[in-house]
Each structure stands twice: as structure tokens, then as C-alpha cells.
Design an enzyme around this catalytic site. Structure first.
Site, PDB file in Angstrom:
ATOM      1  N   ARG A   1     147.863  16.998 101.206  1.00 51.60           N
ATOM      2  CA  ARG A   1     146.433  17.352 101.170  1.00 51.60           C
ATOM      3  C   ARG A   1     146.111  18.529 102.075  1.00 51.60           C
ATOM      4  O   ARG A   1     145.154  19.269 101.855  1.00 51.60           O
ATOM      5  CB  ARG A   1     145.592  16.123 101.533  1.00 51.60           C
ATOM      6  CG  ARG A   1     144.126  16.377 101.438  1.00 51.60           C
ATOM      7  CD  ARG A   1     143.189  15.157 101.548  1.00 51.60           C
ATOM      8  NE  ARG A   1     143.744  13.880 101.859  1.00 51.60           N
ATOM      9  CZ  ARG A   1     143.904  13.406 103.112  1.00 51.60           C
ATOM     10  NH1 ARG A   1     143.569  14.140 104.153  1.00 51.60           N
ATOM     11  NH2 ARG A   1     144.394  12.203 103.300  1.00 51.60           N
TER      12      ARG A   1
ATOM     13  N   ASP B   1     126.813  33.357  99.090  1.00 55.55           N
ATOM     14  CA  ASP B   1     127.526  33.161  97.820  1.00 55.55           C
ATOM     15  C   ASP B   1     127.829  34.557  97.274  1.00 55.55           C
ATOM     16  O   ASP B   1     126.937  35.265  96.808  1.00 55.55           O
ATOM     17  CB  ASP B   1     126.658  32.357  96.840  1.00 55.55           C
ATOM     18  CG  ASP B   1     127.392  32.044  95.533  1.00 55.55           C
ATOM     19  OD1 ASP B   1     128.320  32.800  95.168  1.00 55.55           O
ATOM     20  OD2 ASP B   1     127.023  31.055  94.865  1.00 55.55           O
TER      21      ASP B   1
ATOM     22  N   LYS C   1     135.657  32.240  88.722  1.00 59.03           N
ATOM     23  CA  LYS C   1     135.136  33.407  88.022  1.00 59.03           C
ATOM     24  C   LYS C   1     136.162  34.552  88.058  1.00 59.03           C
ATOM     25  O   LYS C   1     137.141  34.497  87.361  1.00 59.03           O
ATOM     26  CB  LYS C   1     133.785  33.809  88.624  1.00 59.03           C
ATOM     27  CG  LYS C   1     132.802  32.627  88.749  1.00 59.03           C
ATOM     28  CD  LYS C   1     132.308  32.130  87.401  1.00 59.03           C
ATOM     29  CE  LYS C   1     131.571  30.795  87.445  1.00 59.03           C
ATOM     30  NZ  LYS C   1     130.424  30.720  88.322  1.00 59.03           N
TER      31      LYS C   1
ATOM     32  N   TYR D   1     121.917  30.041  92.613  1.00 59.54           N
ATOM     33  CA  TYR D   1     122.672  29.318  91.580  1.00 59.54           C
ATOM     34  C   TYR D   1     122.088  27.900  91.489  1.00 59.54           C
ATOM     35  O   TYR D   1     121.937  27.221  92.512  1.00 59.54           O
ATOM     36  CB  TYR D   1     124.135  29.312  92.012  1.00 59.54           C
ATOM     37  CG  TYR D   1     125.092  28.616  91.089  1.00 59.54           C
ATOM     38  CD1 TYR D   1     125.266  29.014  89.773  1.00 59.54           C
ATOM     39  CD2 TYR D   1     125.879  27.565  91.559  1.00 59.54           C
ATOM     40  CE1 TYR D   1     126.177  28.383  88.948  1.00 59.54           C
ATOM     41  CE2 TYR D   1     126.809  26.935  90.740  1.00 59.54           C
ATOM     42  CZ  TYR D   1     126.939  27.346  89.434  1.00 59.54           C
ATOM     43  OH  TYR D   1     127.844  26.721  88.623  1.00 59.54           O
TER      44      TYR D   1
HETATM   45  C1  LIG Z   1     129.874  29.500  88.876  1.00 58.26           C
HETATM   46  C2  LIG Z   1     129.220  29.725  90.166  1.00 58.26           C
HETATM   47  C3  LIG Z   1     129.411  28.839  91.226  1.00 58.26           C
HETATM   48  C4  LIG Z   1     130.173  27.548  91.093  1.00 58.26           C
HETATM   49  O1  LIG Z   1     131.478  27.664  90.682  1.00 58.26           O
HETATM   50  P1  LIG Z   1     132.234  26.471  89.911  1.00 58.26           P
HETATM   51  O2  LIG Z   1     133.660  26.795  90.133  1.00 58.26           O
HETATM   52  O3  LIG Z   1     131.793  26.524  88.490  1.00 58.26           O
HETATM   53  O4  LIG Z   1     131.836  25.172  90.577  1.00 58.26           O
HETATM   54  C5  LIG Z   1     128.810  29.143  92.425  1.00 58.26           C
HETATM   55  N1  LIG Z   1     128.041  30.246  92.578  1.00 58.26           N
HETATM   56  C6  LIG Z   1     127.821  31.098  91.581  1.00 58.26           C
HETATM   57  C7  LIG Z   1     126.965  32.298  91.812  1.00 58.26           C
HETATM   58  C8  LIG Z   1     128.392  30.866  90.335  1.00 58.26           C
HETATM   59  O5  LIG Z   1     128.138  31.693  89.326  1.00 58.26           O
END
Ligand SMILES: *Cc1c(COP(=O)(O)O)cnc(C)c1O
Length: 402
Positions: free
Chosen positions: A67, A193, A218, A121
Site C-alpha cells: 500500500r 485543481d 485526463k 468541478y
Molecule cells: C475529471 C476532473 C476531476 C476528477 O477526476 P476523476 O479522475 O474523474 O475523479 C477533478 N477536477 C477536474 C477539473 C476534472 O475535470
């Protein structure tokens, strides 16, 4: 090999990051493989109790327990830390949302107050209004364009300022340096973010943030086949983040880490192409008679465009469009016959995606207005001429609504 300062351009750095000899060489040190191997592990075996005790003292640097990571995850963490100069380290999470929620939990306690942009988000807002509220943490939405005036919203119990630039769905660019400076003066922790910029076209730690997260799902993953998130943090915050992550029990598999690392190698190249193609598509859309607005930081009418020009070295491939016609009810007419765009959530993959959006429903302290259907496009690596032809046909189908 891992010192960013000596590693030249981003593409050059991306080719070498995290490839420490001790993670890739054979035992004799006479040769090695290019990539860190996939170390799949739960139990680590110790030859002696003394070895076990020694590993216990250095859980983040030695093989201790599955882990806590292996060279596969260490290599990815080190590479990601290099994307945010000044960061002390990076933690990995099984999704971007897990990264966000864990970073928040590493800071707040009952009775605290936090600030969240109105353009956040949606799941970030959901966590604030859900579990955090139940724990007695008060979340206040704010106008993402406040800039340094954010200080006027700080209270004695304000612990955390959440930033997201550009904002989800609506793409307002925030004055991150001014807001991070105001927060630091007031002793408020900042969490950015940075998923849109992938810590590539904008770097949050040098801009003054304490913690920077991105959904590796992403652009770093980039191929729509892995869920993962990361948080990089400055000294002090990093140790607290690591402790919270370990207490929460988050970890990622070696297989997923290797996929993320593979995406990492081509991140600068892919982002340059995403940017270029998205600019071509957005420029074409902007001139179309049925298009009301293109919501893209590189366009002068995007709120915060001047800040984007000042702070970002480029753009990525995700942007919004509002039409003069149609409504959410007309979405099937626009989307159902698209050939090259998939209809689906997430973004940042090699393949283009399109979804209808309703940002006006998420706003609490600011307003979002569109005279017609609102759309979000993730421009992939296809030829932009094909994508434009697809969108041209979709807009033709909307013509009868005009
Ligand atoms: C998609 C996204 C997230 C979350 O990512 P996941 O891997 O889908 O949980 C967080 N912040 C932004 C701006 C996003 O577009």
C-alpha cells in the site's frame, strides 16, 4: 537524470523523469531496462527482524508494504513532482476526486471555514456540501474572478482556499498568484485543481500555491483507460498530505501507475497538438453565425483572458461553446449524429468528446447565461478538419431552430 534544472526543455524532461538507475538497473549494476518494472506487491518479505524494523522507519523510501508503494509508483511520483518546481513530493490516488477530497481532509477540522470557486468541478462542491458539511466544516462559494480581493472573505476560522483555473464548464481564469499571496499572508492554505493545464502550461506551486492536484485520468493518462489523481505539495504541507493519504489508505496499482507513466512521456507533445487543434476548431466556431460565445481562455472575451496571457505558457484542448439557439432539450439533434466526437464524460484522451452542459444550474453566487444550448468539447488528436466538418453538420441541424 532526475534534476529538473539540468534537464532542458519539457519534452526532454518528460523523457527522463523518474528513471532512477536504482529503480531500473539489474542487481549487478551492469545494465538496465528503460522503464521501471511493474512491481505488483502486497507483502514485502524481510530477511531478518532488523531489516523489518529498518524498513518500518523509512516507509516512503524502501519497500515496506504494498500500500505504501513500490519503484513503479515512486517513479511516477518523482516525475509528477518535477512538473511542479518547489514541491516536496507527490501522492497518488485512485481517482482525481479522491485526490481532491484527501487534500482537503489533510487540512480541515470541524469548525473550519473554506472557500470554493463558484466555477468548481461539481464533485468538489458535492464533497463540500456532503461529507464536509456533516463534519461541521462550512464551505462558502465565491466569485472565481475576485482576485486578491478574496482576502475580504477570510474569517479567523478560514483554513482553506480552493482554486480551479480555468473553471470547469465555464473556463474563467483565476488570478492564482494574487489569490495565493493573499492566502499565504492570512495563513490560509491553498489547493489548486490544475487538471486543465496538467501542471504543464501552468504551474501552481511556483505561483504560490501550497497544494496542486490534477486528475491524471485526463491529460497525463491521455488514453481514456486509467483513473488516477495526484497532489503535489510544498514542504510542510507534503508531510501532512502524506500522513492523511496513508491514514485514508489510498494507493494505486503498479499497472495503473505504469499506464500513467507511459502517458507522462508524451504529455508535452500531445498537449501541444491538443492546443493547436482546439484553437483551430474554436476559431472556426467563433465565426459561425449560430455560435454565441466560445469559452476558451485564449479568446479575449473569456473572463480572465488577460491573466491567462500573463500566467500560462499555452492552452489545452478543452473548451466550451454557447449557441444562440436551442436548449438542453434539443441536445439530441446536435449530438446524436456526431461521427468523430464521442458523447461521454471525462476528457483529455486522444479521442474527441462532446457533451451538453448546464452551468447555470451550478451557480450560487454568480450567474451564467446562455441564449441557447451550452456545449463542452474535448478536442482529441484527430485532424481538426474532420472535427470541424462534424461540427458544421451538427450546427446545420440546429439551423431550423433559428
Ligand atoms: C475529471 C476532473 C476531476 C476528477 O477526476 P476523476 O479522475 O474523474 O475523479 C477533478 N477536477 C477536474 C477539473 C476534472 O475535470
Amino acid at each position: 537524470m532526475t534534476d529538473r534544472k539540468d534537464s532542458g526543455a519539457p519534452e526532454t524532461w518528460a523523457a527522463s523523469a523518474g528513471r532512477r538507475p536504482e529503480w531500473t538497473r539489474n542487481r549487478q549494476g551492469t545494465g538496465g531496462i528503460v522503464n521501471p518494472p511493474l512491481w505488483r506487491a502486497s507483502t514485502i518479505l524481510y530477511p531478518t527482524i532488523a531489516d523489518m524494523d529498518a524498513a518500518n522507519e523509512k516507509q516512503d523510501e524502501t519497500l515496506f508494504y504494498g500500500r505504501k508503494g513500490t519503484p513503479t509508483t515512486w517513479a511516477l511520483r518523482e516525475a509528477l513532482t518535477g512538473l511542479e518546481p518547489g514541491a516536496a513530493g507527490t501522492m497518488l490516488f485512485p481517482s482525481g476526486v479522491a485526490a481532491l477530497t484527501s487534500a482537503i481532509l489533510s487540512v480541515v477540522k470541524p469548525g473550519d471555514h473554506l472557500l470554493i470557486p463558484d466555477s468548481a468541478y461539481d464533485p468538489t462542491t458535492g464533497f463540500c456540501n456532503g461529507l464536509l458539511k456533516r463534519m461541521g466544516i462550512d464551505s462558502q462559494p465565491y466569485d472565481p474572478l475576485l482576485g486578491g480581493d478574496i482576502a475580504s472573505l477570510f474569517r479567523p476560522e478560514t483554513r482553506l482556499l480552493i482554486l480551479e483555473s480555468p473553471g470547469s464548464l465555464t473556463f474563467e481564469v483565476q488570478d492564482v498568484p494574487a489569490m495565493a499571496a493573499a492566502a499565504r499572508t492570512a495563513g490560509v492554505t491553498t489547493l489548486l485543481d490544475n487538471t486543465w493545464a496538467a501542471s504543464h502550461v501552468f504551474k501552481g506551486i511556483p505561483a504560490g500555491c501550497d497544494m496542486v492536484m490534477q486528475a491524471l485520468t485526463k491529460y497525463v493518462g491521455g488514453h481514456s483507460d486509467v483513473m488516477m489523481g495526484s497532489v503535489s505539495a510544498v514542504p510542510g504541507h507534503f508531510e501532512r498530505l502524506r500522513s492523511a493519504t496513508w491514514q485514508l489508505g489510498h494507493c494505486v496499482s503498479a499497472d495503473d501507475a505504469a499506464l500513467a507513466l507511459r502517458g507522462f512521456r508524451t504529455l508535452p507533445l500531445r498537449l501541444a497538438r491538443h492546443e493547436q487543434s482546439a484553437m483551430a476548431v474554436a476559431t472556426w466556431l467563433k465565426a459561425h453565425p449560430l455560435v454565441h460565445k466560445v469559452l476558451h481562455p485564449a479568446f479575449p472575451d473569456c473572463p480572465g483572458h488577460e491573466i491567462w496571457k500573463r500566467d500560462f505558457s499555452g492552452a489545452s484542448g478543452l473548451f466550451g461553446v454557447t449557441l444562440k439557439v436551442g436548449s438542453r432539450a434539443d441536445a439530441p439533434r446536435f449530438f446524436d449524429q456526431l461521427h468523430h466526437f464521442g458523447i461521454g464524460f471525462s476528457w483529455g484522451g486522444y479521442e474527441s468528446l462532446a457533451i451538453p452542459t448546464s452551468p447555470e444550474k451550478l451557480r450560487r453566487v454568480t450567474r451564467f447565461e446562455s441564449p441557447g444550448l451550452s456545449i463542452r468539447l474535448s478536442i482529441g488528436l484527430e485532424d481538426p478538419a474532420d472535427l470541424i466538418a462534424d461540427l458544421s453538420a451538427a450546427l446545420d441541424r440546429m439551423e431550423t431552430l433559428a
